[in-house]
Design a protein around this motif. Sequence first.
Motif, PDB file in Angstrom:
ATOM      1  N   ASN A  48       3.758   0.360  25.834  1.00  0.00           N
ATOM      2  CA  ASN A  48       3.328  -0.866  26.515  1.00  0.00           C
ATOM      3  C   ASN A  48       2.947  -1.996  25.562  1.00  0.00           C
ATOM      4  N   THR A  49       3.410  -1.901  24.293  1.00  0.00           N
ATOM      5  CA  THR A  49       3.016  -2.897  23.294  1.00  0.00           C
ATOM      6  C   THR A  49       4.220  -3.489  22.568  1.00  0.00           C
ATOM      7  N   GLY A  50       5.095  -2.613  22.025  1.00  0.00           N
ATOM      8  CA  GLY A  50       6.244  -3.111  21.283  1.00  0.00           C
ATOM      9  C   GLY A  50       6.840  -2.049  20.384  1.00  0.00           C
ATOM     10  N   PHE A  51       7.656  -2.484  19.457  1.00  0.00           N
ATOM     11  CA  PHE A  51       8.358  -1.577  18.554  1.00  0.00           C
ATOM     12  C   PHE A  51       7.939  -1.841  17.110  1.00  0.00           C
ATOM     13  N   ALA A  52       7.561  -0.766  16.423  1.00  0.00           N
ATOM     14  CA  ALA A  52       7.174  -0.844  15.014  1.00  0.00           C
ATOM     15  C   ALA A  52       8.311  -0.306  14.159  1.00  0.00           C
ATOM     16  N   LEU A  53       8.629  -1.032  13.091  1.00  0.00           N
ATOM     17  CA  LEU A  53       9.698  -0.658  12.166  1.00  0.00           C
ATOM     18  C   LEU A  53       9.114  -0.470  10.777  1.00  0.00           C
ATOM     19  N   HIS A  54       9.468   0.641  10.141  1.00  0.00           N
ATOM     20  CA  HIS A  54       9.078   0.896   8.753  1.00  0.00           C
ATOM     21  C   HIS A  54      10.336   1.213   7.956  1.00  0.00           C
ATOM     22  N   MET A  55      10.495   0.552   6.801  1.00  0.00           N
ATOM     23  CA  MET A  55      11.654   0.804   5.945  1.00  0.00           C
ATOM     24  C   MET A  55      11.190   0.948   4.494  1.00  0.00           C
ATOM     25  N   PRO A 125       7.794 -12.240  14.659  1.00  0.00           N
ATOM     26  CA  PRO A 125       7.332 -10.869  14.405  1.00  0.00           C
ATOM     27  C   PRO A 125       6.543 -10.784  13.106  1.00  0.00           C
ATOM     28  N   ALA A 126       5.527  -9.939  13.105  1.00  0.00           N
ATOM     29  CA  ALA A 126       4.707  -9.751  11.909  1.00  0.00           C
ATOM     30  C   ALA A 126       5.445  -8.865  10.910  1.00  0.00           C
ATOM     31  N   VAL A 127       5.412  -9.258   9.638  1.00  0.00           N
ATOM     32  CA  VAL A 127       6.072  -8.497   8.566  1.00  0.00           C
ATOM     33  C   VAL A 127       5.085  -8.307   7.421  1.00  0.00           C
ATOM     34  N   ARG A 128       5.062  -7.094   6.882  1.00  0.00           N
ATOM     35  CA  ARG A 128       4.215  -6.792   5.729  1.00  0.00           C
ATOM     36  C   ARG A 128       5.026  -5.993   4.717  1.00  0.00           C
ATOM     37  N   ALA A 129       4.930  -6.350   3.443  1.00  0.00           N
ATOM     38  CA  ALA A 129       5.632  -5.634   2.380  1.00  0.00           C
ATOM     39  C   ALA A 129       4.628  -5.090   1.368  1.00  0.00           C
ATOM     40  N   GLU A 130       4.976  -3.962   0.767  1.00  0.00           N
ATOM     41  CA  GLU A 130       4.152  -3.379  -0.294  1.00  0.00           C
ATOM     42  C   GLU A 130       5.054  -2.872  -1.407  1.00  0.00           C
ATOM     43  N   ARG A 131       4.578  -2.994  -2.660  1.00  0.00           N
ATOM     44  CA  ARG A 131       5.309  -2.472  -3.811  1.00  0.00           C
ATOM     45  C   ARG A 131       4.534  -1.315  -4.423  1.00  0.00           C
ATOM     46  N   HIS A 132       5.263  -0.285  -4.770  1.00  0.00           N
ATOM     47  CA  HIS A 132       4.692   0.887  -5.426  1.00  0.00           C
ATOM     48  C   HIS A 132       5.454   1.133  -6.726  1.00  0.00           C
ATOM     49  N   ALA A 133       5.026   2.108  -7.485  1.00  0.00           N
ATOM     50  CA  ALA A 133       5.630   2.325  -8.805  1.00  0.00           C
ATOM     51  C   ALA A 133       7.117   2.631  -8.717  1.00  0.00           C
ATOM     52  N   ASP A 134       7.511   3.402  -7.717  1.00  0.00           N
ATOM     53  CA  ASP A 134       8.901   3.858  -7.649  1.00  0.00           C
ATOM     54  C   ASP A 134       9.644   3.377  -6.417  1.00  0.00           C
ATOM     55  N   ARG A 135       8.996   2.543  -5.572  1.00  0.00           N
ATOM     56  CA  ARG A 135       9.630   2.153  -4.319  1.00  0.00           C
ATOM     57  C   ARG A 135       8.942   0.910  -3.761  1.00  0.00           C
ATOM     58  N   TRP A 136       9.552   0.341  -2.729  1.00  0.00           N
ATOM     59  CA  TRP A 136       8.912  -0.743  -1.991  1.00  0.00           C
ATOM     60  C   TRP A 136       9.142  -0.526  -0.504  1.00  0.00           C
ATOM     61  N   THR A 137       8.233  -1.063   0.292  1.00  0.00           N
ATOM     62  CA  THR A 137       8.278  -0.837   1.735  1.00  0.00           C
ATOM     63  C   THR A 137       8.116  -2.155   2.481  1.00  0.00           C
ATOM     64  N   VAL A 138       8.657  -2.175   3.689  1.00  0.00           N
ATOM     65  CA  VAL A 138       8.425  -3.300   4.600  1.00  0.00           C
ATOM     66  C   VAL A 138       8.141  -2.745   5.985  1.00  0.00           C
ATOM     67  N   ASP A 139       7.234  -3.395   6.683  1.00  0.00           N
ATOM     68  CA  ASP A 139       6.899  -3.042   8.057  1.00  0.00           C
ATOM     69  C   ASP A 139       7.009  -4.288   8.917  1.00  0.00           C
ATOM     70  N   ALA A 140       7.568  -4.125  10.105  1.00  0.00           N
ATOM     71  CA  ALA A 140       7.688  -5.240  11.044  1.00  0.00           C
ATOM     72  C   ALA A 140       7.286  -4.753  12.430  1.00  0.00           C
ATOM     73  N   PHE A 141       6.823  -5.684  13.252  1.00  0.00           N
ATOM     74  CA  PHE A 141       6.445  -5.326  14.618  1.00  0.00           C
ATOM     75  C   PHE A 141       7.006  -6.356  15.579  1.00  0.00           C
ATOM     76  N   PHE A 142       7.700  -5.854  16.616  1.00  0.00           N
ATOM     77  CA  PHE A 142       8.302  -6.688  17.644  1.00  0.00           C
ATOM     78  C   PHE A 142       7.549  -6.455  18.950  1.00  0.00           C
ATOM     79  N   THR A 143       6.867  -7.468  19.452  1.00  0.00           N
ATOM     80  CA  THR A 143       6.107  -7.295  20.685  1.00  0.00           C
ATOM     81  C   THR A 143       7.048  -7.276  21.886  1.00  0.00           C
ATOM     82  N   LEU A 144       6.579  -6.686  22.978  1.00  0.00           N
ATOM     83  CA  LEU A 144       7.389  -6.667  24.196  1.00  0.00           C
ATOM     84  C   LEU A 144       7.658  -8.080  24.701  1.00  0.00           C
TER      85      LEU A 144
END
Length: 203
Positions: A48-55, A125-144
């Motif tokens: 009832n909120t939306g879709f969260a994406l992690h890559m 949509p909200a997007v957040r990125a993070e960097r780590h020693a061996d990888r990087w990530t992005v998260d996004a959220f799409f509201t209904l």
Amino acid sequence: MVVTMNTYQISTRKSMDFTDVPKAEIACYKWEEGYTPKAFAQMIYVENTGFALHMEAFESDPKADSTVYNQPVYKDSCLECFVNFNPAQPNYINFEMNANGAFLSALRPGRKPKTPIHELLSDLPAVRAERHADRWTVDAFFTLAQIETLFGKGSFAPGDELKGNFYKCGDETPIPHYGMWAPIENETPDFHRPEFFGTLVIG
């Protein structure tokens, strides 16, 4: 659980908890040789909120020149989700992100025509990125509400099917590369091929 076929199960959760959520491995690299970084995507339907994406992409020093919305992040090291939240209609969004959290996106039936989503939505949509020693990530959220505005569908239930694909690319990186979850049968690089989208099923 790792999913490598062209059907991916979107987990239904009450919160954005990616623990034990299936991974769609971006393991099919085509068109260029020499660089095939490990990458994957995960998606949750938050009830009832939306879709969260992690890559995630396993790169220690990703190219990330773009810093704000709507810049050409595909020239950087880029993670992308192309998704049609309502296959009863022809459009999808391309959602492309770099390690700075900069992204671009448009609503389209194919490569052209296209309409940037900021022309259609009151908030992005909200997007957040993070960097780590061996990888990087992005998260996004799409509201209904955002999805309903873009696709004309604002409610979802288990068994509903979406269409989409997940990509890892870098058009102007030191070693250009084009990775995908669902294989595309084309002689030249082209992610805008919705006829090759896989099926995303809400579980």
